[in-house]
Design a protein around this motif. Structure first.
Motif, short mmCIF file in Angstrom:
data_model
loop_
_atom_site.label_atom_id
_atom_site.label_comp_id
_atom_site.label_asym_id
_atom_site.label_seq_id
_atom_site.Cartn_x
_atom_site.Cartn_y
_atom_site.Cartn_z
N PRO A 1 0.83 -1.22 0.00
CA PRO A 1 0.00 0.00 0.00
C PRO A 1 0.86 1.26 0.00
O PRO A 1 2.00 1.26 0.47
CB PRO A 1 -0.80 -0.13 1.30
CG PRO A 1 0.06 -0.98 2.19
CD PRO A 1 0.79 -1.93 1.28
N GLU A 2 0.30 2.31 -0.50
CA GLU A 2 0.97 3.61 -0.49
C GLU A 2 0.75 4.28 0.87
O GLU A 2 -0.26 4.03 1.54
CB GLU A 2 0.40 4.51 -1.59
CG GLU A 2 0.67 4.01 -3.00
CD GLU A 2 2.14 4.00 -3.33
OE1 GLU A 2 2.88 4.89 -2.82
OE2 GLU A 2 2.57 3.12 -4.09
N PRO A 3 1.68 5.13 1.30
CA PRO A 3 1.48 5.85 2.56
C PRO A 3 0.16 6.61 2.56
O PRO A 3 -0.19 7.29 1.59
CB PRO A 3 2.68 6.81 2.61
CG PRO A 3 3.74 6.13 1.81
CD PRO A 3 3.00 5.44 0.70
N GLY A 4 -0.62 6.44 3.63
CA GLY A 4 -1.90 7.11 3.77
C GLY A 4 -3.04 6.45 3.03
O GLY A 4 -4.20 6.84 3.19
N GLU A 5 -2.77 5.43 2.21
CA GLU A 5 -3.81 4.78 1.42
C GLU A 5 -4.63 3.84 2.29
O GLU A 5 -4.14 3.22 3.22
CB GLU A 5 -3.15 3.99 0.28
CG GLU A 5 -4.14 3.21 -0.58
CD GLU A 5 -3.46 2.30 -1.59
OE1 GLU A 5 -4.14 1.80 -2.50
OE2 GLU A 5 -2.23 2.09 -1.46
N GLU A 6 -5.94 3.70 1.97
CA GLU A 6 -6.77 2.63 2.52
C GLU A 6 -7.07 1.65 1.40
O GLU A 6 -7.63 2.03 0.36
CB GLU A 6 -8.08 3.16 3.12
CG GLU A 6 -8.94 2.02 3.65
CD GLU A 6 -10.15 2.47 4.45
OE1 GLU A 6 -11.21 1.83 4.34
OE2 GLU A 6 -10.03 3.47 5.19
N ARG A 7 -6.70 0.40 1.59
CA ARG A 7 -6.84 -0.62 0.55
C ARG A 7 -7.85 -1.68 1.01
O ARG A 7 -7.72 -2.23 2.12
CB ARG A 7 -5.48 -1.27 0.30
CG ARG A 7 -5.50 -2.34 -0.80
CD ARG A 7 -5.45 -1.73 -2.18
NE ARG A 7 -4.15 -1.11 -2.45
CZ ARG A 7 -3.10 -1.77 -2.98
NH1 ARG A 7 -3.20 -3.05 -3.28
NH2 ARG A 7 -1.97 -1.12 -3.20
N LEU A 8 -8.85 -1.96 0.19
CA LEU A 8 -9.80 -3.03 0.46
C LEU A 8 -9.25 -4.34 -0.11
O LEU A 8 -8.88 -4.41 -1.28
CB LEU A 8 -11.15 -2.72 -0.18
CG LEU A 8 -12.21 -3.82 -0.08
CD1 LEU A 8 -12.58 -4.11 1.37
CD2 LEU A 8 -13.46 -3.44 -0.89
N VAL A 9 -9.23 -5.37 0.73
CA VAL A 9 -8.75 -6.69 0.32
C VAL A 9 -9.89 -7.69 0.50
O VAL A 9 -10.36 -7.91 1.62
CB VAL A 9 -7.53 -7.13 1.16
CG1 VAL A 9 -7.10 -8.54 0.76
CG2 VAL A 9 -6.38 -6.15 0.99
N ARG A 10 -10.34 -8.25 -0.62
CA ARG A 10 -11.37 -9.30 -0.56
C ARG A 10 -10.71 -10.64 -0.87
O ARG A 10 -10.16 -10.83 -1.96
CB ARG A 10 -12.48 -9.02 -1.58
CG ARG A 10 -13.28 -7.76 -1.29
CD ARG A 10 -14.50 -7.67 -2.20
NE ARG A 10 -15.23 -6.43 -2.02
CZ ARG A 10 -16.16 -6.24 -1.08
NH1 ARG A 10 -16.43 -7.23 -0.24
NH2 ARG A 10 -16.79 -5.09 -0.98
N LEU A 11 -10.76 -11.54 0.09
CA LEU A 11 -10.22 -12.89 -0.07
C LEU A 11 -11.22 -13.88 0.49
O LEU A 11 -11.79 -13.66 1.56
CB LEU A 11 -8.89 -13.05 0.68
CG LEU A 11 -7.61 -12.53 0.04
CD1 LEU A 11 -6.44 -12.77 0.99
CD2 LEU A 11 -7.35 -13.21 -1.29
#
Length: 714
Positions: free
Chosen positions: A254-264
């Protein structure tokens, strides 16, 4: 959930928080050897534990030359456990440990920096390791210790700690490093077990979630739609949901400050409930001392995140008289716990404990027993475990011996290595008597102890005419976050029971009592004897031919075997992947070629697919002669989902009675009688008893058991 708890349960949890704050990981329990081990076990890998105890015995032998091994075993609390830890590590430094090396040239901090985000505070274990010939005074956050020459001290610090050695401050700037932060949100659509790790293996967790680690040292937590702060660095994210599911994995940066959604989403390997089989863990502790306090919400998250159908949370003592989670048992005894549903049943149970005679689980008692333990904190080793079993069964509980045997035991070994040399090692020594007296429903063959050794004892017991179901109890402890297989998630080993009708505590217990079970660390295992399954009895006549099929499913399975009272009768092993052709596998017994199998009355073993999984199967005919039993077992290669030293699965028996006679193999009966003789010697020498009447009660149990075994041999 904790905000809605009954007042008595809330009060107990608050008391545990106070004990943890005052005493640390032991909660003030009397420091017998396994309590002293708690803090050191957080550091050592499971493979290092044998060396730790070998070093302990070596130190004791040097200190008490000529003393017998069983006497040395009574002194295991004497050595300095911090020095044993240091010497077991032998210079190796796990990532979750820092060392302060005291040398003639000064003090040096040795560690791999722990990564933090947002300047978070995190505690890490520090091992003070003196390599000097003189004592030194070490002060950590105001706690002072005079470290002996060549001595050691295990303590905890964080980035803001102050450390001095002989009054001189020690810089600890290298303890942590700060990384830029990002956020990930994890979603599978249903509760799961997640692991989020950096390139260095360090785990990342949602806020306020305990930092749990499994047998392999992998971090994990449970839930769905979870948010956590992570470093903006390469991460590996893995999701699974207990043994009926595989793993799904992804990597991201992830990039600094980013919010990443992970669907597994983990994929199913098999669906036991769809076939009427439900998996349970009959030995789990919510609180048993530890480095965190376990709340009911933690147990609920673990049960649903592992898709564990039946969870037995045991109230029990550690080394003193306090019975942990007694308030929960008093409140919910005889009822399902609040998070139970149609396919997940949780109950409060009890553990009845004596370190000389063995520990017993009790599932679904109507209420708490009057007595939970004997032989602790100055109490006598009395009455015999048989009395505790009678009381628990009177309360309607399913009962069985837990974590029975810790050492390797082979088919040809005598019972001496079980009974001796360590008197108080929690081995199930009274089991052989209580089984003969009909006081035991099951044996936890699948445990954190020696699985193969316990399986060998189990075969002796059923060969001697005892009818015991195979069960599983992991002894997982929710209040420990890093403790080898005991900080594993509940249900890493399970007993599957074939339930009639809907799943309830009563229907599950009834299925276990009937022997309709198999226990496993992961593989699915099936056994059919002329259409009969585990727990059934076949009334045969001499010469009858019975068709036996054993089938195993699982990525770790290497062999499936059929055993009778005489030993391995047939089996097949999976060839290495590079040697397979046409779906063939190698036969173990009684022959390897198709012609030989036909002559022996069987069919060649097969390797085929059921859905996405390979199925290993063997079919053979058995001619009825002497009364016997038939069981199936699956052997396994090491595998990441096996959260123990050993992967294994074992069924309860199909009993084959012949002309109305049940199996009572003379060699197995004699073996059990030898065990009883050894147990009598152990009780006479090592039991803490206050009078002849107490000894007489133990001898009466042994005498009654001997009479039962002798009656089985004509």
């Amino acid at each position: 959930m904790e905000s809605e708890l009954p007042q008595a349960v809330t009060g107990a949890l608050e008391e545990y928080e106070r004990l943890l704050g005052e005493h640390g990981i032991t909660w003030g329990e009397p420091e017998i050897p396994y309590v002293k081990l708690f803090a050191r076990r957080r550091i050592l890998a499971p493979a290092q534990m044998d060396l730790f105890w070998r070093l302990a015995f070596r130190r004791l032998a040097e200190r008490h030359p000529g003393e017998a091994l069983d006497q040395l075993a009574t002194r295991l609390a004497e050595p300095d456990f911090d020095e044993l830890l240091r010497d077991t590590l032998d210079g190796e430094l796990p990532a979750h440990l820092a060392a302060l090396r005291l040398t003639a040239m000064g003090a040096v901090l040795d560690c791999e920096p722990m990564t933090v985000v947002d300047h978070a505070r995190t505690r890490i274990a520090l091992l003070v390791d003196s390599r000097r010939d003189a004592a030194g005074t070490v002060v950590v956050d105001g706690a002072e210790r005079v470290v002996a020459p060549r001595g050691a001290w295990l303590v905890e610090i964080d980035r803001d700690s102050t450390v001095t050695v002989d009054g001189a401050p020690v810089p600890i700037d290298g303890l942590v490093r700060t990384a830029p932060a990002a956020t990930v949100r994890l979603s599978a659509g249903f509760p799961c077990r997640w692991s989020v790790t950096g390139a260095d293996g360090q785990g990342w967790f949602p806020e306020a979630v305990p930092h749990r680690h499994d047998f392999h040292g992998r971090p994990y937590f449970h839930g769905d739609d979870l948010v956590l702060r992570v470093p903006a660095e390469p991460l590996t994210i893995t999701v699974t949901r207990g043994m009926e599911y595989g793993e799904a994995t992804t990597e991201l940066t992830p990039e600094p400050g980013e919010e990443r959604l992970v669907r597994l989403v983990p994929q199913r390997i098999y669906d036991a409930a769809a076939l009427g089989w439900y998996g349970g863990d009959l030995h789990v502790h919510l609180n048993w001392a530890g480095d965190v306090v376990g709340g009911p919400s933690d147990a609920a998250a673990a049960q649903h995140g592992e898709d564990l159908h039946v969870l037995n949370l045991l109230a029990g003592n550690v080394s003193g008289t306090r019975v942990y989670d007694r308030a929960a048992l008093d409140h919910w005894g005889g009822e399902d716990l609040p998070w139970s549903d149609a396919t997940h049943v949780a109950r409060m149970g009890a553990e009845y404990r004596n370190d000389l005679l063995g520990h017993v689980y009790a599932f679904a008692p109507r209420a708490a027993p009057e007595r939970f333990h004997t032989g602790f904190d100055g109490d006598a080793d009395w009455p015999p475990n048989a009395e505790g079993l009678r009381e628990l069964r009177g309360l309607g509980a399913l009962v069985g011996y837990s974590h029975p045997f810790h050492q390797p035991i082979g088919d040809g070994d005598s019972p001496k290595s079980i009974v001796w040399p360590a008197p108080r090692n929690c081995a199930a020594r009274e089991l052989v008597a209580d089984a003969a007296l009909g006081l035991v429903d099951s044996l936890d063959v699948l445990t954190h102890s020696s699985i193969t050794g316990t399986a060998a004892v189990y075969r002796r017991l059923i060969g001697a005419g005892n009818r015991l179901a195979v069960t599983a109890g992991t002894d997982s402890m929710i209040s420990f976050t890093r403790a080898g297989n005991q900080s594993n998630p509940p249900g890493w080993a399970r007993v599957y029971a074939q339930v009639e009708g809907t799943l309830t505590a009563a229907s599950f217990a009834g299925a276990v009592r009937a022997g309709r079970t198999f226990a496993t660390t992961g593989p699915w295992l099936e056994l059919s004897v002329d259409g009969y399954g585990p727990g059934d009895t076949i009334d045969a006549r001499p010469g009858d031919r019975l068709t036996v099929t054993a089938t195993a499913i699982g990525p770790e399975v290497t062999a499936v075997r059929v055993r009778t009272a005489e030993g391995v009768h047939a089996g097949a092993e999976r060839l290495p992947s590079g040697e397979r052709w046409g779906g063939e596998v190698r036969g173990l017994e009684p022959a390897t070629s198709p012609g030989d199998w036909a002559e022996a009355g069987g069919r060649p073993p097969t390797l085929h697919r059921r859905g996405e999984e390979e199925v290993l199967s063997v079919t053979v005919e058995l001619e009825a002669g002497d009364p016997t039993y038939v069981i199936a077992e699956a052997l396994c290669d090491p595998h990441p989902r096996t959260l123990n030293h050993t992967g294994y699965a074992l069924t309860s028996p199909v009993h084959v009675d012949v002309d109305g006679e049940r199996v009572a193999r003379p060699a197995d009966v004699r073996w059990c009688l030898d065990w009883l003789d050894l147990l009598e010697g152990l009780i006479r020498q090592h039991a803490r008893l206050t009078g002849r009447d107490q000894l007489a009660d133990h001898l009466a149990v042994l005498r009654q058991a001997r009479a039962v075994y002798r009656s089985r041999v004509r």
